[in-house]
Enzyme design. Structure first.
Site, mmCIF file in Angstrom:
data_model
loop_
_atom_site.group_PDB
_atom_site.id
_atom_site.type_symbol
_atom_site.label_atom_id
_atom_site.label_comp_id
_atom_site.label_asym_id
_atom_site.label_seq_id
_atom_site.Cartn_x
_atom_site.Cartn_y
_atom_site.Cartn_z
ATOM 1 N N GLU A 51 0.825 -1.210 0.000
ATOM 2 C CA GLU A 51 0.000 0.000 0.000
ATOM 3 C C GLU A 51 0.862 1.263 0.000
ATOM 4 O O GLU A 51 1.372 1.692 1.033
ATOM 5 C CB GLU A 51 -0.949 0.005 1.203
ATOM 6 N N GLU A 106 -6.743 4.480 6.708
ATOM 7 C CA GLU A 106 -6.087 3.969 5.499
ATOM 8 C C GLU A 106 -6.031 2.444 5.506
ATOM 9 O O GLU A 106 -6.238 1.796 4.478
ATOM 10 C CB GLU A 106 -4.678 4.551 5.369
ATOM 11 N N GLU A 150 -10.606 -2.357 -0.176
ATOM 12 C CA GLU A 150 -10.142 -2.467 -1.552
ATOM 13 C C GLU A 150 -9.639 -3.874 -1.863
ATOM 14 O O GLU A 150 -9.924 -4.416 -2.936
ATOM 15 C CB GLU A 150 -9.046 -1.440 -1.832
#
Length: 130
Positions: free
Chosen positions: A36, A77, A84
């Site tokens: 990420e 996040e 996701e």
């Protein structure tokens, strides 16, 4: 009231559960660092801003608010990245509900950044005008 069967993947508790949970959490942080880019960028910003928070904060409460606001961004996040990853595991095809889920996660990150930025701006302005 009826008994609901438990998932066979759920642990029973105890110290072994705590140790496994810690291992899974560390694996999650490792995955965030490896896969990420946004998490890595935000973490780099946190590393730079921790000393600034300690210097800018006029008392312990203000310092903690600045630090916790950065932690909120990282937590958000991580949750966005989880959404996701799950969406991508379900399908890489365009789907309106998966797109909405990703957009909602992104919006949550944006709001956490705005919250943190607003708090930092308030503290910086207060420090400069004091």
């Amino acid at each position: 009231m009826t008994d609901h069967p438990h998932s066979p993947y759920k642990s029973t508790g105890g110290l072994r559960r705590v140790l496994r949970a810690c291992r899974y959490s560390l694996q999650g942080l490792g995955a965030a660092l490896k896969y990420e880019a946004a998490f890595r960028q935000e973490l780099a910003l946190v590393v730079v801003l921790v000393p600034a928070a300690i210097w800018l904060g006029r008392d312990t409460t203000e310092i903690l608010l600045l630090l916790f606001s950065m932690l909120l961004v990282l937590v958000t996040e991580l949750l966005n990245s989880a959404v996701e990853a799950l969406a991508d595991a379900l399908s890489v095809e365009t789907h309106p509900l998966l797109g909405r889920a990703k957009d909602l996660g992104s919006a949550a990150v944006m709001l956490s950044l705005l919250f943190s930025g607003g708090l930092w701006a308030h503290v910086v302005i207060g420090r400069l005008t004091a």
